[in-house]
Design an enzyme around this catalytic site. Structure first.
Site, mmCIF file in Angstrom:
data_model
loop_
_atom_site.group_PDB
_atom_site.id
_atom_site.type_symbol
_atom_site.label_atom_id
_atom_site.label_comp_id
_atom_site.label_asym_id
_atom_site.label_seq_id
_atom_site.Cartn_x
_atom_site.Cartn_y
_atom_site.Cartn_z
ATOM 1 N N HIS A 1 -0.592 -21.412 -0.207
ATOM 2 C CA HIS A 1 0.418 -20.400 0.098
ATOM 3 C C HIS A 1 1.081 -19.895 -1.110
ATOM 4 O O HIS A 1 1.301 -18.889 -1.125
ATOM 5 C CB HIS A 1 1.404 -20.853 1.244
ATOM 6 N N ARG B 1 8.392 3.587 -4.600
ATOM 7 C CA ARG B 1 8.510 2.685 -3.411
ATOM 8 C C ARG B 1 7.614 1.614 -3.783
ATOM 9 O O ARG B 1 7.536 0.701 -3.564
ATOM 10 C CB ARG B 1 7.986 3.576 -2.286
ATOM 11 N N ARG C 1 -7.174 -20.592 -1.842
ATOM 12 C CA ARG C 1 -6.149 -20.182 -0.834
ATOM 13 C C ARG C 1 -5.178 -21.510 -1.180
ATOM 14 O O ARG C 1 -5.164 -22.783 -0.756
ATOM 15 C CB ARG C 1 -6.726 -20.538 0.557
ATOM 16 N N TYR D 1 0.794 -1.299 -0.065
ATOM 17 C CA TYR D 1 -0.117 0.126 0.048
ATOM 18 C C TYR D 1 0.978 1.455 0.094
ATOM 19 O O TYR D 1 2.058 1.129 0.091
ATOM 20 C CB TYR D 1 -0.998 -0.096 1.250
ATOM 21 N N LYS E 1 6.751 -1.889 1.926
ATOM 22 C CA LYS E 1 5.605 -1.513 2.534
ATOM 23 C C LYS E 1 4.336 -2.268 2.431
ATOM 24 O O LYS E 1 3.310 -2.048 1.656
ATOM 25 C CB LYS E 1 5.156 -0.031 2.150
ATOM 26 N N GLU F 1 12.472 2.338 14.043
ATOM 27 C CA GLU F 1 11.575 3.303 13.679
ATOM 28 C C GLU F 1 10.507 3.408 14.484
ATOM 29 O O GLU F 1 10.243 2.304 15.630
ATOM 30 C CB GLU F 1 11.200 3.400 12.081
ATOM 31 N N LEU G 1 11.133 1.102 7.122
ATOM 32 C CA LEU G 1 10.645 1.499 6.100
ATOM 33 C C LEU G 1 11.376 2.828 5.487
ATOM 34 O O LEU G 1 11.362 3.688 6.482
ATOM 35 C CB LEU G 1 9.091 1.721 6.019
HETATM 36 C C1 LIG Z 1 6.658 1.492 9.527
HETATM 37 C C2 LIG Z 1 6.797 2.985 8.814
HETATM 38 N N1 LIG Z 1 7.807 3.680 8.903
HETATM 39 C C3 LIG Z 1 7.922 5.014 8.430
HETATM 40 C C4 LIG Z 1 6.823 5.424 7.852
HETATM 41 C C5 LIG Z 1 6.794 6.767 7.303
HETATM 42 O O1 LIG Z 1 6.946 6.719 5.811
HETATM 43 P P1 LIG Z 1 6.515 7.747 4.957
HETATM 44 O O2 LIG Z 1 7.308 9.157 5.373
HETATM 45 O O3 LIG Z 1 6.913 7.620 3.436
HETATM 46 O O4 LIG Z 1 4.826 8.098 5.220
HETATM 47 C C6 LIG Z 1 5.424 4.770 7.543
HETATM 48 C C7 LIG Z 1 4.278 5.254 6.775
HETATM 49 O O5 LIG Z 1 3.452 4.847 7.099
HETATM 50 C C8 LIG Z 1 5.526 3.537 8.088
HETATM 51 O O6 LIG Z 1 4.756 2.607 8.061
#
Ligand SMILES: Cc1ncc(COP(=O)(O)O)c(C=O)c1O
Length: 298
Positions: A107, A53, A105, A34, A152, A184, A208
């Site tokens: 895997h 991304r 379904r 997403y 993501k 993070e 991320l």
């Molecule tokens: C785990 C995680 N880290 C960092 C971010 C920040 O990313 P962005 O600046 O692209 O929104 C997000 C955004 O949803 C996230 O889910």
């Protein structure tokens, strides 16, 4: 006024009528990715960085990118979703999700290739300015996620549980700690400031790589602030001069408390404020809007 519109597999329809197969692999396995865009004055901020991304994630999942991953197609869909909800002015977000599609379904990937499911919606957005003015609180939690946090994916259970724990404790965000260092937040990237130098985890498989993270690093360097992409030790958070979160719906959010530690002076720090001001200018520039400095600085 018609209800909010959704885009689903090539069609625009009322959100309440947008329905999926129970065999969708997004529903069954979390087999999808997403993106979330910030939108100002009808214009998605950092449109191409989010699409890049998205394509990276689709590539890692070996899902053939549907047309919406192209900038022209995405822009058309975005325009129609925004227009239908009168979101061409002011602030909004666009959510886009792509899954591998529906199939009985198993895997492994379905033998007969599926058509990816594509879903998008636009929503009104109000930035959290009162909280930004006060500064937010965060808690730390063990990072129990997999080792591909750079994708993501819609599989967000560790993030959901961590954020829920934070909210239950009156905090805004949960900060993940892996092997003794800060990775993070549950939906944000974390920055720390020590002796005037900004530190943040490198953009590798353990976080991320946030679009906002890249923009804020770029802004900091353009302002002559040194940025060191090396992780911050979990037990050093309390000793930082400043800490702040960054993200698409967070912008630059100063942290004033992490667990039982007061961060810096206990008030939003000067570097966080300076970066927020500059980020806000970039956001407003794309929306073609000019806000009064008073609004920005609050
Ligand atoms: C785990 C995680 N880290 C960092 C971010 C920040 O990313 P962005 O600046 O692209 O929104 C997000 C955004 O949803 C996230 O889910």
């Amino acid at each position: 006024v018609p209800g909010p519109l959704a885009y689903l597999n090539g069609e625009f329809l009322p959100r309440s009528s947008a329905t999926l197969s129970v065999e969708d692999r997004g529903f069954v396995f979390g087999d999808g990715v997403y993106e979330v865009w910030r939108v100002l004055g009808g214009q998605p901020f950092e449109l191409d960085a989010h699409l890049a991304r998205l394509k990276f994630g689709l590539g890692e999942l070996r899902i053939t990118p549907p047309d919406i991953a192209e900038s022209d197609m995405f822009s058309n869909v975005a325009k129609r979703l925004l227009g239908a909800s009168s979101l061409e002015t002011g602030e909004a977000t666009i959510y886009l999700e792509i899954t591998r599609g529906a199939a009985p379904r198993t895997h492994q990937f379905p033998l007969t290739p599926t058509r990816p499911t594509v879903f998008a919606v636009a929503n009104r957005f109000e930035p959290p300015e009162p909280l930004r003015a006060r500064g937010a609180r965060a808690i730390t939690m063990p990072d129990v996620r997999w080792l591909r946090c750079d994708i993501k994916t819609i599989q967000l259970l560790p993030n959901v549980l961590a954020k829920q724990t934070a909210v239950e404790q009156g905090a805004t965000e949960a900060i993940f700690i892996r092997d003794g260092v800060v990775t993070e937040g549950s939906h944000t990237n974390l920055f720390g400031v020590e002796r005037g130098v900004i530190r943040t985890h490198p953009a590798n498989n353990l976080i991320l790589g946030g679009v906002t993270r890249s923009v804020v690093i770029d802004i900091a360097r353009s302002l002559g602030i040194e940025v060191d992409e090396t992780p911050i030790a979990g037990d050093r958070i309390g000793g930082l001069d400043e800490a702040f979160l960054v993200g698409t719906t967070t912008d630059v959010m100063p942290l004033v408390r992490v667990d039982e530690h007061t961060v810096g002076s206990g008030a939003p720090g000067p570097i966080a404020k300076q970066l927020q001001l500059a980020l806000r200018e970039r956001l407003d520039a794309i929306g073609g809007e000019r806000r009064s400095p008073a609004t920005i600085a609050s």
